[in-house]
Design a protein around this motif. Structure first.
Motif, PDB file in Angstrom:
ATOM      1  N   LEU A   1      12.676  -5.500 -15.103  1.00 47.51           N
ATOM      2  CA  LEU A   1      13.389  -4.608 -14.195  1.00 47.51           C
ATOM      3  C   LEU A   1      14.787  -5.138 -13.927  1.00 47.51           C
ATOM      4  N   SER A   2      15.732  -4.220 -13.712  1.00 48.87           N
ATOM      5  CA  SER A   2      17.081  -4.606 -13.311  1.00 48.87           C
ATOM      6  C   SER A   2      17.417  -3.921 -11.991  1.00 48.87           C
ATOM      7  N   ASP A   3      18.446  -4.394 -11.331  1.00 54.17           N
ATOM      8  CA  ASP A   3      18.829  -3.865 -10.031  1.00 54.17           C
ATOM      9  C   ASP A   3      19.176  -2.376 -10.136  1.00 54.17           C
ATOM     10  N   GLY A   4      18.644  -1.588  -9.201  1.00 52.76           N
ATOM     11  CA  GLY A   4      18.994  -0.181  -9.116  1.00 52.76           C
ATOM     12  C   GLY A   4      18.141   0.774  -9.929  1.00 52.76           C
ATOM     13  N   VAL A   5      17.147   0.269 -10.670  1.00 55.62           N
ATOM     14  CA  VAL A   5      16.287   1.191 -11.420  1.00 55.62           C
ATOM     15  C   VAL A   5      15.303   1.854 -10.464  1.00 55.62           C
ATOM     16  N   TYR A   6      14.808   3.006 -10.882  1.00 56.47           N
ATOM     17  CA  TYR A   6      13.804   3.717 -10.103  1.00 56.47           C
ATOM     18  C   TYR A   6      12.437   3.443 -10.718  1.00 56.47           C
ATOM     19  N   ILE A   7      11.463   3.187  -9.851  1.00 50.76           N
ATOM     20  CA  ILE A   7      10.082   2.970 -10.280  1.00 50.76           C
ATOM     21  C   ILE A   7       9.256   4.084  -9.660  1.00 50.76           C
ATOM     22  N   THR A   8       8.461   4.756 -10.493  1.00 48.29           N
ATOM     23  CA  THR A   8       7.585   5.807  -9.986  1.00 48.29           C
ATOM     24  C   THR A   8       6.145   5.395 -10.213  1.00 48.29           C
ATOM     25  N   PHE A   9       5.394   5.316  -9.118  1.00 50.65           N
ATOM     26  CA  PHE A   9       3.962   5.038  -9.140  1.00 50.65           C
ATOM     27  C   PHE A   9       3.270   6.372  -8.914  1.00 50.65           C
ATOM     28  N   GLY A  10       2.602   6.910  -9.930  1.00 50.60           N
ATOM     29  CA  GLY A  10       2.021   8.245  -9.779  1.00 50.60           C
ATOM     30  C   GLY A  10       3.153   9.234  -9.576  1.00 50.60           C
ATOM     31  N   ASN A  11       3.257   9.818  -8.364  1.00 47.64           N
ATOM     32  CA  ASN A  11       4.416  10.679  -8.089  1.00 47.64           C
ATOM     33  C   ASN A  11       5.241  10.179  -6.901  1.00 47.64           C
TER      34      ASN A  11
ATOM     35  N   THR B   1       0.841  -1.189   0.000  1.00 48.34           N
ATOM     36  CA  THR B   1       0.000   0.000   0.000  1.00 48.34           C
ATOM     37  C   THR B   1       0.878   1.241   0.000  1.00 48.34           C
ATOM     38  N   ILE B   2       0.618   2.145  -0.939  1.00 51.91           N
ATOM     39  CA  ILE B   2       1.299   3.443  -0.979  1.00 51.91           C
ATOM     40  C   ILE B   2       0.225   4.490  -0.706  1.00 51.91           C
ATOM     41  N   ASN B   3       0.354   5.158   0.413  1.00 50.01           N
ATOM     42  CA  ASN B   3      -0.667   6.103   0.848  1.00 50.01           C
ATOM     43  C   ASN B   3      -0.431   7.463   0.175  1.00 50.01           C
ATOM     44  N   ASN B   4      -0.842   7.554  -1.088  1.00 49.78           N
ATOM     45  CA  ASN B   4      -0.681   8.779  -1.863  1.00 49.78           C
ATOM     46  C   ASN B   4      -1.803   8.826  -2.894  1.00 49.78           C
ATOM     47  N   LYS B   5      -2.449   9.983  -3.023  1.00 50.68           N
ATOM     48  CA  LYS B   5      -3.598  10.092  -3.926  1.00 50.68           C
ATOM     49  C   LYS B   5      -3.225   9.929  -5.399  1.00 50.68           C
ATOM     50  N   SER B   6      -1.945  10.067  -5.753  1.00 51.00           N
ATOM     51  CA  SER B   6      -1.535   9.903  -7.146  1.00 51.00           C
ATOM     52  C   SER B   6      -1.405   8.436  -7.541  1.00 51.00           C
ATOM     53  N   VAL B   7      -1.501   7.540  -6.555  1.00 54.73           N
ATOM     54  CA  VAL B   7      -1.352   6.101  -6.795  1.00 54.73           C
ATOM     55  C   VAL B   7      -2.733   5.450  -6.773  1.00 54.73           C
TER      56      VAL B   7
ATOM     57  N   ILE C   1      16.839   9.453 -10.732  1.00 59.16           N
ATOM     58  CA  ILE C   1      16.012   9.728  -9.558  1.00 59.16           C
ATOM     59  C   ILE C   1      14.922  10.732  -9.938  1.00 59.16           C
ATOM     60  N   ASN C   2      15.156  11.525 -10.975  1.00 65.30           N
ATOM     61  CA  ASN C   2      14.164  12.462 -11.493  1.00 65.30           C
ATOM     62  C   ASN C   2      13.203  11.680 -12.382  1.00 65.30           C
ATOM     63  N   SER C   3      12.011  11.410 -11.885  1.00 62.35           N
ATOM     64  CA  SER C   3      11.075  10.524 -12.584  1.00 62.35           C
ATOM     65  C   SER C   3      10.685  11.026 -13.973  1.00 62.35           C
ATOM     66  N   LYS C   4      10.720  12.334 -14.192  1.00 66.92           N
ATOM     67  CA  LYS C   4      10.331  12.882 -15.499  1.00 66.92           C
ATOM     68  C   LYS C   4      11.295  12.448 -16.608  1.00 66.92           C
ATOM     69  N   LYS C   5      12.517  12.071 -16.236  1.00 64.89           N
ATOM     70  CA  LYS C   5      13.511  11.610 -17.217  1.00 64.89           C
ATOM     71  C   LYS C   5      13.333  10.130 -17.554  1.00 64.89           C
ATOM     72  N   ASN C   6      12.558   9.428 -16.746  1.00 56.99           N
ATOM     73  CA  ASN C   6      12.346   7.992 -16.961  1.00 56.99           C
ATOM     74  C   ASN C   6      11.129   7.761 -17.843  1.00 56.99           C
ATOM     75  N   ARG C   7      11.130   6.632 -18.551  1.00 61.01           N
ATOM     76  CA  ARG C   7      10.041   6.383 -19.499  1.00 61.01           C
ATOM     77  C   ARG C   7       8.797   5.855 -18.802  1.00 61.01           C
ATOM     78  N   ARG C   8       7.668   6.306 -19.281  1.00 66.12           N
ATOM     79  CA  ARG C   8       6.391   5.803 -18.782  1.00 66.12           C
ATOM     80  C   ARG C   8       6.138   4.472 -19.472  1.00 66.12           C
ATOM     81  N   ILE C   9       5.901   3.430 -18.698  1.00 70.80           N
ATOM     82  CA  ILE C   9       5.700   2.112 -19.303  1.00 70.80           C
ATOM     83  C   ILE C   9       4.279   2.016 -19.843  1.00 70.80           C
ATOM     84  N   LYS C  10       4.128   1.185 -20.860  1.00 70.33           N
ATOM     85  CA  LYS C  10       2.809   0.988 -21.467  1.00 70.33           C
ATOM     86  C   LYS C  10       1.917   0.191 -20.526  1.00 70.33           C
ATOM     87  N   ARG C  11       0.650   0.518 -20.553  1.00 71.14           N
ATOM     88  CA  ARG C  11      -0.310  -0.184 -19.697  1.00 71.14           C
ATOM     89  C   ARG C  11      -0.480  -1.631 -20.158  1.00 71.14           C
TER      90      ARG C  11
END
Length: 127
Positions: free
Chosen positions: A67-77, A12-18, A51-61
């Motif tokens: 995934l590989s070790d050390g990547v950043y995953i952004t759920f919403g914000n 559970t991620i307690n954030n309205k963007s998720v 670490i700046n999520s805007k530079k990372n690609r949005r994955i297709k639905r």
């Protein structure tokens, strides 16, 4: 044979963007068996090396993304770093061996340390 069953855990991620059912994160038993699938979330899921999520690609639905070790995953914000525990434990052991000389009362098992270093190098070159 290989056990391909995966244990299911709700995070559970307690954030309205998720979204309530935002994504599925699959953590396998081998170094290449980790995937994320966005379940059609409103704000999307991003994966990348910044670490700046805007530079990372949005994955297709609804498309499984590896995934590989050390990547950043952004759920919403909300952003988290994905780490593979067994790989990082081995890397930490290797660094500890490089820093501290072996104790005279506990001889270093050089065979084991070389095997661990080879596994680390293979894991790093695969990503």
């Amino acid at each position: 044979g290989k056990d391909s069953r995966k244990d299911m855990v709700d995070i559970t991620i307690n954030n309205k963007s998720v979204s309530n059912k935002h994504a599925i994160l699959e953590v396998g038993r081998s170094g290449e068996d980790h995937f994320i699938t966005d379940l059609g979330s409103l704000n999307g899921t991003r994966v990348g090396h910044s670490i700046n999520s805007k530079k990372n690609r949005r994955i297709k639905r609804m498309i499984k993304t590896q995934l590989s070790d050390g990547v950043y995953i952004t759920f919403g914000n909300e952003t988290a770093e994905f780490r593979i525990p067994s790989l990082n434990t081995t890397l930490q052991q290797k660094k500890a061996l490089e820093r501290a000389p072996p104790s005279p009362t506990q001889p270093l098992d050089r065979t084991q340390s070389f095997v661990e270093m080879e596994e680390c190098q293979e894991a790093v070159t695969q990503s």
